[in-house]
Design an enzyme around this catalytic site. Structure first.
Site, short mmCIF file in Angstrom:
data_model
loop_
_atom_site.label_atom_id
_atom_site.label_comp_id
_atom_site.label_asym_id
_atom_site.label_seq_id
_atom_site.Cartn_x
_atom_site.Cartn_y
_atom_site.Cartn_z
N LEU A 346 51.94 -76.49 -2.35
CA LEU A 346 51.67 -77.64 -3.22
C LEU A 346 52.76 -77.79 -4.26
O LEU A 346 53.04 -78.87 -4.74
CB LEU A 346 50.33 -77.46 -3.92
CG LEU A 346 49.08 -77.67 -3.08
CD1 LEU A 346 47.85 -77.22 -3.84
CD2 LEU A 346 48.95 -79.13 -2.67
N PHE A 351 54.82 -69.84 -12.88
CA PHE A 351 54.23 -68.55 -12.58
C PHE A 351 54.29 -68.19 -11.11
O PHE A 351 54.03 -67.06 -10.74
CB PHE A 351 52.78 -68.53 -13.06
CG PHE A 351 52.66 -68.60 -14.54
CD1 PHE A 351 52.96 -67.48 -15.31
CD2 PHE A 351 52.30 -69.76 -15.17
CE1 PHE A 351 52.88 -67.53 -16.68
CE2 PHE A 351 52.21 -69.81 -16.54
CZ PHE A 351 52.50 -68.70 -17.31
N GLY A 352 54.60 -69.14 -10.32
CA GLY A 352 54.66 -68.79 -8.91
C GLY A 352 54.38 -70.00 -8.04
O GLY A 352 54.23 -71.12 -8.52
N ASP A 465 51.14 -73.57 -22.25
CA ASP A 465 52.08 -74.28 -21.39
C ASP A 465 51.56 -75.68 -21.05
O ASP A 465 51.47 -76.06 -19.89
CB ASP A 465 52.35 -73.46 -20.13
CG ASP A 465 53.71 -73.78 -19.51
OD1 ASP A 465 54.52 -74.47 -20.17
OD2 ASP A 465 53.96 -73.36 -18.36
#
Ligand SMILES: *[C@@H]1O[C@H](CO)[C@@H](O)[C@H](O)[C@H]1NC(C)=O
Ligand SMILES: *[C@@H]1O[C@H](CO)[C@@H](O)[C@H](O)[C@H]1NC(C)=O
Ligand SMILES: *[C@@H]1O[C@H](CO)[C@@H](O)[C@H](O)[C@H]1NC(C)=O
Length: 659
Positions: A346, A351-352, A465
């Site tokens: 997606l 963070f990843g 964030d």
């Protein structure tokens, strides 16, 4: 006529074989009409199998017709017999009970016992002269109560199991008279000759391996008149038993018998094969092939299991059990995301990488975020926090369903938001493009989500964030904050001596960049940047824009100071917007971007302004200047290299970078 034939048949069935020259020969028992009982069977291979490995069993096999053994004077005829037998024991060194050739008054030896009684006698009648039994025992057990000499002997038994004579199994080779040992239960065929000389009243028993000629010297010789032992008519056959612990299979492969003459030799080549020597392929080839196949299969399965185990390996510690409902199986996530394949990707954020997935059992659409996490330090606290975050439920937060831990990796499972992230709608990847009403709705939603985090939860949760790419749109185009609380992962996981700043350039409050400390005010600062982002339809920092427009907040401020704040509006909105609302959003954006934390409104105030329940302070009254709005991002701008402006999260070393 038919009656006569029936009579004739009856005569043959019941009448003893009177012929003094009677003889028969079976090279295998395919066509033999044997009288069987107990475990005895004739195998499809033509073997007379007296016992199988059933414990404490016995089997008898008799020639069906009674045989006349005596002349009119009452003295026993000479007779001779030879047979080939084999005893297959499961163990090389040990065997169950043995077997015997027997001449008995009945076909079945009723009342005889298994085990050491060899199916010949029982405790009561053993040794009784009224038994009228003659037997040659091939005994593979040493029964001291019967005076057995060893566990591999041949004996002549008359009416009882205490042999009249017995010797260790073996034979004298022709020519040199050297004695060769034979192991009765070696599993190989052994031929036996039993002869009675009616004139000399002498019994002899001879053994030899199948291929050897009949030895001239018998193993056993016994001078004994069988006349009182044998009745006029007798039955001949075999008996064998199995023991309580050890059992062996006893086979007779061929049998020849003759009264008053020498039994015809067996045709060795025509004897049936033992199961153990069926064919080289079956006995050696097939087992080898099947073992190889089996071994390969076992290896493959083992390897596969290992691979699967490794593939789906996860870390689970006792303390995590209390977070049970939040703990996902890696295997399920793996299946849900089709093995984390790129097609399900997606997006990749700070963070990843995030994958779309469909949970196998519940069929819930999820987004799985893979976060690399090498450190085990603080994991416990972090997981506790995830579980606690998992309990955060608000219509403007993306529900965190749970997590899974693997080595070096943490997986976070969120409910999937069907309309993706807001930034994609803003920046030209429009599955849907949002009009002003929708944008304003999203802004208010995000604001109330932040209020919930900041004020309504048991402890203040700082998002850290806030930005358009962390705002996701659900099916009704409500804005929902994702990734909340996640930044703390890096606090828990990192070395406390190095301060890591987490956030995104352009959204980072100056005091946050300086101290590394996030607060609700730093969230407000980021929310300000977000407001401008949504109103202007651009990113906080746009390296490709004309110089004065690179930093959005500066640019909006300069428009505002010229009294033309609406110049900064997103051109994609066209004229379809509510002027007051856009102005409000942009002005609030500037207010939130104040370099002094105390000068920023809090989220509850912001929501009041957005709802029109209160009027925001006049920017002019705050006497802020371009330098009062500030720009941690401007300072860190040189480090900012991400040309597409996408997710420059985790500004790991703003402070240590030595500006
Ligand atoms: C039976 O006995 C008689 C006299 O004792 C003897 O002459 C005869 O040969 C015997 N018959 C056989 C078949 O041994
Ligand atoms: C022993 O065997 C005889 C027949 O041979 C039978 O009549 C008797 O009942 C048996 N005794 C036992 C204790 O089984
Ligand atoms: C032998 O058996 C018979 C009949 O079964 C019996 O009458 C006799 O007492 C037994 N003899 C011995 C010594 O047991």
């Amino acid at each position: 006529m038919a009656f006569k034939i029936a009579l004739l048949m009856m005569y043959f069935l019941v009448c003893p074989v009177t012929s003094e020259e009677l003889g028969f020969k079976y090279n295998g028992f395919w066509l033999a009409n044997m009288n069987l009982d107990g475990l005895a069977v004739i195998t499809s291979g033509g073997l007379l199998k007296l016992t199988d490995t059933t414990k404490q069993g016995q089997g008898h096999a008799f020639y069906p017709s009674p045989i006349n053994f005596k002349n009119s004077n009452g003295s026993a005829y000479s007779f001779s017999t030879c047979f080939v037998f084999a005893i297959e024991s499961r163990y090389r060194e040990l065997s169950g009970e043995g077997m015997a050739f027997v001449i008995a008054p009945t076909r079945g030896l009723q009342g005889a016992l298994p085990n050491e009684f060899l199916g010949l006698f029982n405790e009561t009648n053993n040794g009784n002269s009224s038994n009228h039994v003659f037997a040659v025992e091939l005994d593979t057990i040493k029964n001291t109560e019967f005076g057995d000499i060893n566990f591999n002997h041949v004996g002549i038994d008359i009416n009882g199991l205490e042999s009249k004579v017995s010797k260790p199994a073996g034979y004298y080779a022709n020519g040199n008279s050297v004695f060769h040992d034979l192991t009765l239960f070696c599993g190989k065929p052994i031929q036996v000759w039993v002869e009675y000389d009616g004139l000399a009243k002498k019994i002899s028993v001879t053994l030899a391996p199948l291929k050897a000629n009949k030895p001239n010297t018998p193993l056993l010789s016994l001078s004994y008149d069988l006349s009182p032992i044998l009745k006029q008519t007798m039955y001949v056959g075999f008996t064998s038993t199995t023991g309580p612990v050890l059992s062996s299979s006893h086979y007779v492969m061929g049998w020849s018998f003759r009264m008053n003459g020498i039994a015809e030799g067996l045709d060795i080549s025509r004897l049936p094969k033992l199961p153990s020597e069926k064919s080289k392929f079956l006995t050696i080839g097939l087992p080898i092939i099947s073992s190889v196949i089996l071994l390969t299969a076992i290896l493959a399965v083992t390897y596969y299991m290992k691979w699967m185990k490794k593939k789906y390996a996860e870390e689970l510690e006792d303390w995590e059990l209390e977070y049970g409902p939040h703990r996902f199986k890696y295997k399920d996530l793996y299946i849900a995301t089709k093995g984390f394949r790129d097609k399900e990707l997606l997006g990749s954020g700070g963070f990843g990488r995030v994958y779309r997935g469909l949970l196998p059992t519940s069929k819930i659409q999820v987004a799985v975020k893979r976060v690399s996490h090498e450190s085990r330090q603080g994991m416990r606290e972090f997981v506790a926090e995830i579980a606690s975050l998992g309990r955060l439920r608000h219509r403007n937060l993306v529900p965190l369903l749970g997590y899974c831990r693997r080595k070096g990796e943490l997986l976070l499972v969120y409910e999937n938001m069907p309309n993706g992230s807001l930034d994609k709608c803003l920046y030209g990847q429009p599955n849907i493009s949002l009009n002003w009403d929708q944008r304003f709705h999203v802004i208010k939603g995000v604001a109330s989500g932040l209020i919930y985090l900041h004020e309504e939860w048991e402890q203040a949760v700082v998002h850290r964030d806030v930005k358009a790419s962390n705002v996701l749109l659900d099916g009704e185009l409500n804005g929902r904050l994702g990734d909340f609380g996640l930044a703390r992962l890096y606090d828990h996981g990192s070395d406390p001596r190095t301060t890591r700043v987490v956030g995104t350039l352009g959204y980072l409050a100056p005091e946050h960049a300086r101290s590394g400390k996030a607060s609700t005010s730093t969230d407000v600062y980021a929310f300000g940047a977000f407001l401008l982002e949504v109103g202007c339809g651009r990113r906080p920092i746009e390296p490709r824009a004309p110089t004065e427009e690179i930093v959005m907040v500066n640019w909006v401020f300069s428009n505002w100071s010229r009294g033309e704040i609406l110049q900064a509006i997103d051109p994609k909105l066209g004229y379809d917007y509510v002027k007051e609302e856009v102005e409000l959003v942009l002005k609030l954006g500037l207010l939130c971007s104040h370099s002094e934390a105390v000068a920023r409104p809090n989220m509850r105030q912001i929501l009041l302004y957005l709802e029109g329940a209160a009027a925001p302070p006049d920017i002019s009254s705050l006497r802020i200047s371009a330098t009062g709005l500030t720009f941690a991002h401007a300072e860190g701008f040189d480090d900012f290299n991400n040309s597409d402006g996408n997710s420059s999260s985790v500004a790991a070393s703003l402070l240590s970078g030595g500006r």
